[in-house]
Design an enzyme around this catalytic site. Structure first.
Site, PDB file in Angstrom:
ATOM      1  N   HIS A 138       0.874  -1.183   0.000  1.00 35.22           N
ATOM      2  CA  HIS A 138       0.000   0.000   0.000  1.00 35.22           C
ATOM      3  C   HIS A 138       0.908   1.229   0.000  1.00 35.22           C
ATOM      4  O   HIS A 138       2.018   1.190   0.530  1.00 35.22           O
ATOM      5  CB  HIS A 138      -0.842  -0.056   1.277  1.00 35.22           C
ATOM      6  CG  HIS A 138      -1.895   0.989   1.412  1.00 35.22           C
ATOM      7  ND1 HIS A 138      -1.619   2.272   1.816  1.00 35.22           N
ATOM      8  CD2 HIS A 138      -3.236   0.924   1.224  1.00 35.22           C
ATOM      9  CE1 HIS A 138      -2.752   2.954   1.870  1.00 35.22           C
ATOM     10  NE2 HIS A 138      -3.751   2.166   1.520  1.00 35.22           N
ATOM     11  N   ASP A 215       3.526  -4.496   7.817  1.00 38.12           N
ATOM     12  CA  ASP A 215       2.320  -3.687   7.723  1.00 38.12           C
ATOM     13  C   ASP A 215       1.130  -4.632   7.892  1.00 38.12           C
ATOM     14  O   ASP A 215       0.749  -5.350   6.966  1.00 38.12           O
ATOM     15  CB  ASP A 215       2.270  -2.975   6.361  1.00 38.12           C
ATOM     16  CG  ASP A 215       0.964  -2.227   6.160  1.00 38.12           C
ATOM     17  OD1 ASP A 215       0.127  -2.207   7.091  1.00 38.12           O
ATOM     18  OD2 ASP A 215       0.779  -1.660   5.064  1.00 38.12           O
ATOM     19  N   GLN A 218      -4.111  -4.999   6.971  1.00 38.54           N
ATOM     20  CA  GLN A 218      -5.108  -6.012   6.595  1.00 38.54           C
ATOM     21  C   GLN A 218      -4.933  -7.270   7.433  1.00 38.54           C
ATOM     22  O   GLN A 218      -5.906  -7.911   7.811  1.00 38.54           O
ATOM     23  CB  GLN A 218      -4.989  -6.354   5.098  1.00 38.54           C
ATOM     24  CG  GLN A 218      -5.227  -5.192   4.152  1.00 38.54           C
ATOM     25  CD  GLN A 218      -6.638  -4.628   4.227  1.00 38.54           C
ATOM     26  OE1 GLN A 218      -7.592  -5.318   4.605  1.00 38.54           O
ATOM     27  NE2 GLN A 218      -6.784  -3.366   3.882  1.00 38.54           N
ATOM     28  N   LYS A 241      -9.899  -0.474  10.712  1.00 41.40           N
ATOM     29  CA  LYS A 241     -10.097  -1.701   9.919  1.00 41.40           C
ATOM     30  C   LYS A 241     -10.364  -2.912  10.820  1.00 41.40           C
ATOM     31  O   LYS A 241     -10.719  -3.970  10.320  1.00 41.40           O
ATOM     32  CB  LYS A 241      -8.878  -1.981   9.041  1.00 41.40           C
ATOM     33  CG  LYS A 241      -8.671  -0.930   7.948  1.00 41.40           C
ATOM     34  CD  LYS A 241      -7.624  -1.382   6.966  1.00 41.40           C
ATOM     35  CE  LYS A 241      -6.915  -0.245   6.298  1.00 41.40           C
ATOM     36  NZ  LYS A 241      -7.637   0.331   5.173  1.00 41.40           N
ATOM     37  N   CYS A 379      -4.695   2.583  -3.530  1.00 45.68           N
ATOM     38  CA  CYS A 379      -3.407   3.082  -2.998  1.00 45.68           C
ATOM     39  C   CYS A 379      -2.311   2.058  -3.216  1.00 45.68           C
ATOM     40  O   CYS A 379      -1.475   1.826  -2.321  1.00 45.68           O
ATOM     41  CB  CYS A 379      -3.509   3.440  -1.515  1.00 45.68           C
ATOM     42  SG  CYS A 379      -4.553   4.849  -1.213  1.00 45.68           S
TER      43      CYS A 379
HETATM   44  C1  LIG Z   1      -2.196  -2.747   3.510  1.00 44.39           C
HETATM   45  C2  LIG Z   1      -2.509  -1.361   4.023  1.00 44.39           C
HETATM   46  N1  LIG Z   1      -1.535  -0.646   4.597  1.00 44.39           N
HETATM   47  C3  LIG Z   1      -1.755   0.577   5.102  1.00 44.39           C
HETATM   48  C4  LIG Z   1      -3.004   1.145   5.024  1.00 44.39           C
HETATM   49  C5  LIG Z   1      -3.189   2.525   5.589  1.00 44.39           C
HETATM   50  O1  LIG Z   1      -4.097   2.547   6.657  1.00 44.39           O
HETATM   51  P1  LIG Z   1      -4.399   3.967   7.329  1.00 44.39           P
HETATM   52  O2  LIG Z   1      -4.878   4.860   6.220  1.00 44.39           O
HETATM   53  O3  LIG Z   1      -5.455   3.695   8.330  1.00 44.39           O
HETATM   54  O4  LIG Z   1      -3.128   4.436   7.913  1.00 44.39           O
HETATM   55  C6  LIG Z   1      -4.052   0.448   4.407  1.00 44.39           C
HETATM   56  C7  LIG Z   1      -5.379   1.081   4.248  1.00 44.39           C
HETATM   57  O5  LIG Z   1      -6.079   0.875   3.283  1.00 44.39           O
HETATM   58  C8  LIG Z   1      -3.793  -0.845   3.915  1.00 44.39           C
HETATM   59  O6  LIG Z   1      -4.760  -1.564   3.337  1.00 44.39           O
END
Ligand SMILES: Cc1ncc(COP(=O)(O)O)c(C=O)c1O
Length: 421
Positions: A138, A215, A218, A241, A379
């Site tokens: 992401h 990360d 998910q 999430k 993203c």
């Molecule tokens: C794999 C992954 N990493 C990071 C994020 C970023 O999350 P946040 O916007 O809550 O920081 C997301 C959000 O869609 C995600 O799916």
């Protein structure tokens, strides 16, 4: 249609011991209609809906216990601090961290990664050093490292995925070199659903003395997370999430790292002493929590993690796996649908394109049937570029989704096809 119904019965929602109807009743928003149709919410990878337990915890935090934390000597300040620190303990247990002092509350996963990239990264990663990412990250786990690269002259190296979306450990090993100073890798892709064998990744990286950030944005909601067993150096996830509120995220960091890391931001509550000429910093985790933290959000997050634990992560995963299999089967049966991501270890996320139609048009028409899916780059532009796409649709499942909702998605897609034909 009859066949569809039989299929729905075969993959029934009361399986895995989950009473999905009862779970749905916990989520007030799920009973609403959109455009006069029952809401079918399949955008959970972007953000999940909230159970009443979370809404009540936030309400209580403001209505019964509210005060700033850590700063006062009065009753409410203590009650609020206890609740905030209690949430930290809950988050530590959720990740199986060795101590709650390894848990930093951030505003989201993105901030956790930025914190590591800037604080830990600035100490360790210099010109010509390499940071290894996968192509399915992401942007939140790409841009902080680009930022670092722009300032330090470090180099980003990318681990590919196969056409099926498989992560291959040999490709990961091939991306490592004597210059690798950091691995930052997703636990589960937000587009393909691919699950990365993170324990194996950490073992291989650590053999070479390379720290690993995972990360878990998910992964934390769909997969078991045991940071001590995995051995990772950092793990991040985001409250909204995991059925919790927005405005809070969790960064787990090994104590040995956190103790050596400089602050990321300066302000109240993160210091030991301040004088006109000098400042000394507090111990972790407070060193990394400058200013008033997300107090009510922490109460909501604690309730969300308890909610997940009460249902049981294994039961949730089993239910979501059935939904994924059913969705893959039904969507895969539509000739005009192309599915991205067929890894053998895949979470409950199905990205797809409808041949000849733009993803935004598809999502907009699905929306008029009450079906909420995401459309766009998710993203993850480097990943979409790898598949030659500029956007896809994505259906992503949560504990409260049902096979009937998969049917609703498929039926709405069939309508889209005829509409666009
Ligand atoms: C794999 C992954 N990493 C990071 C994020 C970023 O999350 P946040 O916007 O809550 O920081 C997301 C959000 O869609 C995600 O799916």
């Amino acid at each position: 249609m009859a066949a569809d119904r039989r299929l729905a019965g075969r993959t029934g929602d009361a399986s895995a011991g989950l009473d999905v109807a009862k779970i749905r009743a916990d989520f007030p928003l799920l009973s609403r209609e959109v455009y006069g149709k029952p809401l079918v919410y399949l955008d959970n990878a972007a953000s999940a809906q909230k159970p009443r337990a979370v809404l009540d915890a936030i309400q209580r935090a403001y209505a019964e216990n509210y005060s700033n934390v850590h700063r006062g000597l009065h009753f409410l300040a203590n009650a609020s601090t206890d609740a905030y620190e209690g949430a930290r303990k809950t988050a530590a247990r959720f990740l199986n961290a060795a101590s709650e002092s390894e848990i930093i509350f951030t505003k989201n996963a993105t901030e956790g990664i930025n914190l590591v990239a800037q604080s830990f990264g600035s100490q360790r990663i210099g010109e010509g050093d390499e940071i290894v990412l996968t192509i399915m990250e992401h942007h939140s786990n790409i841009v902080p490292w680009h930022y670092h690269r722009e300032r330090s002259g470090a180099v980003l190296k990318w681990v590919p995925v196969t056409e099926e979306g498989e992560f291959r450990i040999e490709n990961f090993e091939a991306a490592l070199s004597p210059r690798t100073k950091m691995v930052a890798i997703t636990h589960m892709s937000n587009v393909l659903g691919t699950v990365v064998p993170v324990k194996e990744v950490v073992r291989i990286a650590h053999e070479r003395g390379i720290p690993v950030l995972i990360d878990g944005s998910q992964g934390a909601v769909h997969l078991p997370v045991e940071v001590q067993d995995t051995g990772c150096d950092f793990y991040v996830f985001t409250g909204h999430k995991v059925y919790g509120p927005s405005g809070i995220g969790v960064l787990y960091g090994k104590r040995e790292h956190l103790e050596k890391m400089p602050p990321y931001q300066g302000g109240g509550e993160m210091i030991d002493t301040v004088s006109e000429d000098d400042v000394t910093y507090g111990a972790p985790p407070y060193r990394f929590e400058a200013g008033t933290p997300p107090i009510a959000q922490a109460a909501g997050l604690g309730a969300a993690l308890d909610y997940i634990n009460d249902i049981g992560k294994d039961a949730i995963a089993a239910h979501e796996t059935r939904l994924r299999d059913y969705a893959m089967e039904r969507l895969g049966a539509l000739n005009s649908v192309e599915i991205f991501g067929r890894a053998s270890n895949k979470g409950a996320i199905v990205s797809f394109a409808l041949k000849g139609a733009h993803a935004h048009d598809v999502a907009t028409i699905l929306d008029r049937s009450g079906v909420a899916v995401r459309a766009g780059t998710h993203c993850a532009e480097p990943l979409l570029a790898r598949y030659g796409q500029t956007s896809t649709c994505r259906a992503s499942f949560a504990v409260y989704n049902t096979t009937d909702e998969v049917d609703a998605l498929v039926e709405a897609l069939i309508k889209v096809q005829s509409f666009l034909a």
